[in-house]
Design an enzyme around this catalytic site. Structure first.
Site, short mmCIF file in Angstrom:
data_model
loop_
_atom_site.label_atom_id
_atom_site.label_comp_id
_atom_site.label_asym_id
_atom_site.label_seq_id
_atom_site.Cartn_x
_atom_site.Cartn_y
_atom_site.Cartn_z
N SER A 61 -85.16 -0.52 -9.00
CA SER A 61 -84.02 -0.19 -9.87
C SER A 61 -84.43 1.00 -10.72
O SER A 61 -85.63 1.21 -10.96
CB SER A 61 -83.71 -1.38 -10.78
OG SER A 61 -82.90 -0.98 -11.88
N TYR A 68 -86.52 -7.71 -16.70
CA TYR A 68 -85.98 -7.13 -15.46
C TYR A 68 -86.65 -5.78 -15.19
O TYR A 68 -87.13 -5.53 -14.08
CB TYR A 68 -84.47 -6.97 -15.59
CG TYR A 68 -83.83 -6.34 -14.36
CD1 TYR A 68 -83.72 -7.06 -13.18
CD2 TYR A 68 -83.34 -5.04 -14.39
CE1 TYR A 68 -83.13 -6.48 -12.05
CE2 TYR A 68 -82.75 -4.47 -13.28
CZ TYR A 68 -82.65 -5.20 -12.11
OH TYR A 68 -82.08 -4.64 -11.00
P1 NAP Z 1 -75.76 -9.47 -5.70
O1 NAP Z 1 -74.48 -9.10 -5.02
O2 NAP Z 1 -75.74 -10.48 -6.80
O3 NAP Z 1 -76.79 -9.89 -4.57
C1 NAP Z 1 -77.97 -10.60 -4.83
C2 NAP Z 1 -78.40 -11.26 -3.55
O4 NAP Z 1 -79.62 -11.97 -3.80
C3 NAP Z 1 -77.37 -12.26 -3.04
O5 NAP Z 1 -77.27 -12.16 -1.64
C4 NAP Z 1 -77.98 -13.60 -3.43
O6 NAP Z 1 -77.57 -14.57 -2.48
C5 NAP Z 1 -79.47 -13.29 -3.31
N1 NAP Z 1 -80.25 -14.22 -4.13
C6 NAP Z 1 -80.19 -14.42 -5.46
N2 NAP Z 1 -81.01 -15.41 -5.82
C7 NAP Z 1 -81.60 -15.84 -4.67
C8 NAP Z 1 -82.53 -16.87 -4.38
N3 NAP Z 1 -83.05 -17.67 -5.34
N4 NAP Z 1 -82.94 -17.04 -3.11
C9 NAP Z 1 -82.41 -16.27 -2.12
N5 NAP Z 1 -81.54 -15.27 -2.34
C10 NAP Z 1 -81.12 -15.09 -3.60
O7 NAP Z 1 -76.43 -8.19 -6.38
P2 NAP Z 1 -76.89 -6.77 -5.77
O8 NAP Z 1 -76.50 -5.76 -6.76
O9 NAP Z 1 -76.46 -6.60 -4.37
O10 NAP Z 1 -78.47 -6.94 -5.87
C11 NAP Z 1 -79.35 -6.64 -4.80
C12 NAP Z 1 -80.60 -5.99 -5.35
O11 NAP Z 1 -80.26 -4.74 -5.95
C13 NAP Z 1 -81.32 -6.79 -6.44
O12 NAP Z 1 -82.71 -6.74 -6.20
C14 NAP Z 1 -80.99 -6.04 -7.72
O13 NAP Z 1 -82.00 -6.18 -8.70
C15 NAP Z 1 -80.92 -4.61 -7.18
N6 NAP Z 1 -80.20 -3.67 -8.04
C16 NAP Z 1 -78.87 -3.85 -8.29
C17 NAP Z 1 -78.21 -2.95 -9.11
C18 NAP Z 1 -76.76 -3.10 -9.43
O14 NAP Z 1 -76.29 -2.41 -10.36
N7 NAP Z 1 -76.01 -3.92 -8.73
C19 NAP Z 1 -78.91 -1.85 -9.66
C20 NAP Z 1 -80.26 -1.71 -9.38
C21 NAP Z 1 -80.91 -2.62 -8.56
P3 NAP Z 1 -77.29 -16.13 -2.77
O15 NAP Z 1 -76.66 -16.27 -4.12
O16 NAP Z 1 -76.40 -16.51 -1.62
O17 NAP Z 1 -78.63 -16.78 -2.67
#
Ligand code: NAP
Length: 267
Positions: free
Chosen positions: A143, A156
């Site tokens: 991130s 985080y």
């Molecule tokens: P998201 O839509 O909430 O996706 C998160 C994913 O992680 C979901 O598929 C969730 O699936 C899975 N997950 C969460 N807890 C879990 C667990 N205990 N075991 C297995 N899987 C789990 O959010 P996203 O934005 O796509 O996030 C993906 C990555 O991008 C993360 O690492 C986040 O830190 C990073 N990121 C996001 C942003 C942003 O602004 N969105 C910015 C920078 C970095 P289930 O709930 O089905 O388990």
């Protein structure tokens, strides 16, 4: 449909929504079969069906909670033994949650378990297989909080700084063994990440927020360009290069027999 040569299997964690689901789609279109991992089996299956119908690729799903030692062990075994796996995308993660004082110890444990421990252990599980084949790709989703820890909660930012440093060390250790690694540093991206943390994405300045599709497409171009670090939103790559050059320039002075003169330590 299935227009690309088979590139083996890509394992994508956190593929039930957001960035992970888009990686899954794009990698299938690039010729990968998929192993999709997350907790929500119904959503995983929905993503899997959509992708296999659109691309003709084989898509497996694994229901796993990456904070569960048993689930993590089972996934480690799959990574170590399935010789068709050629790529690991460590994407599952959380947290735009509360600051340190408002976070429960349980939340902090969960954050570190997913963002740090699971990512590290899954990488550890796949690396020997990639070394033995002199090939393999590991994409770690970090991130911008890795280099701007002030933007969200500090834990985080700390976990994402770990992902960045870990990826840089993986490159140092394994690039000459045929393993390509990449850390992706997304800025704010329109996914459920924000809703899960109780911060609706609509409340962010909209000029900061990228779609998950644009973010992943840019990151995959960065991968094609063999970037070790990809920051999709950063307009001027030279800024990152200067940041890295400053770090490199310090390297020779980071360890010495005596403290620096400014500390006035007489010996
Ligand atoms: P998201 O839509 O909430 O996706 C998160 C994913 O992680 C979901 O598929 C969730 O699936 C899975 N997950 C969460 N807890 C879990 C667990 N205990 N075991 C297995 N899987 C789990 O959010 P996203 O934005 O796509 O996030 C993906 C990555 O991008 C993360 O690492 C986040 O830190 C990073 N990121 C996001 C942003 C942003 O602004 N969105 C910015 C920078 C970095 P289930 O709930 O089905 O388990």
């Amino acid at each position: 449909m299935n227009t690309q040569a088979n590139k083996g299997k890509a394992v994508v964690t956190g593929a039930s929504s957001g960035i992970g689901a888009i990686y899954a789609d794009r990698l299938a279109r690039r010729g990968y079969d998929l192993v999709l991992v997350a907790r929500d089996e119904a959503k995983l299956q929905e993503v899997a069906n959509t992708i296999s119908n659109a691309t003709g690729r084989k898509v497996e799903t694994i229901k796993a909670d990456l904070t569960s030692t048993a689930d993590l062990r089972a996934l480690e075994r799959t990574l170590a033994t399935d010789s068709a796996i050629t790529m690991l995308v460590n994407n599952a993660g959380l947290g735009a949650g509360p600051g340190l004082l408002n976070a429960t110890p349980e939340y902090l444990d969960e954050l570190i378990a997913i963002n740090v421990t699971a990512l590290t252990r899954l990488t550890r599980a796949i690396v020997p297989a990639f070394i033995s084949r002199s090939a393999g790709t590991i994409i770690n989703i970090s991130s911008i909080a890795a280099i701007a820890p002030e933007v969200l909660n500090g834990t985080y930012g700390g976990t994402k700084a770990y992902v960045l440093a870990f990826t840089q060390s993986l490159h140092h250790e394994f690039a000459d063994k045929g393993i390509q690694v990449q850390a992706v540093l997304p800025g704010a991206t329109r996914t459920q990440f924000w809703d899960r943390a109780g911060v609706p994405v609509q409340h962010l300045p909209q000029e900061w927020v990228m779609t998950a599709e644009d973010m992943v497409d840019a990151a995959l171009v960065g991968l094609d360009q063999k970037e070790l670090i990809t920051i999709p939103a950063l307009p001027t790559l030279e800024n990152w290069n200067q940041f890295e050059a400053a770090r490199e320039a310090m390297r020779g002075g980071l360890s010495a027999v005596k403290p620096a003169v400014r500390y006035h330590v007489a010996s």
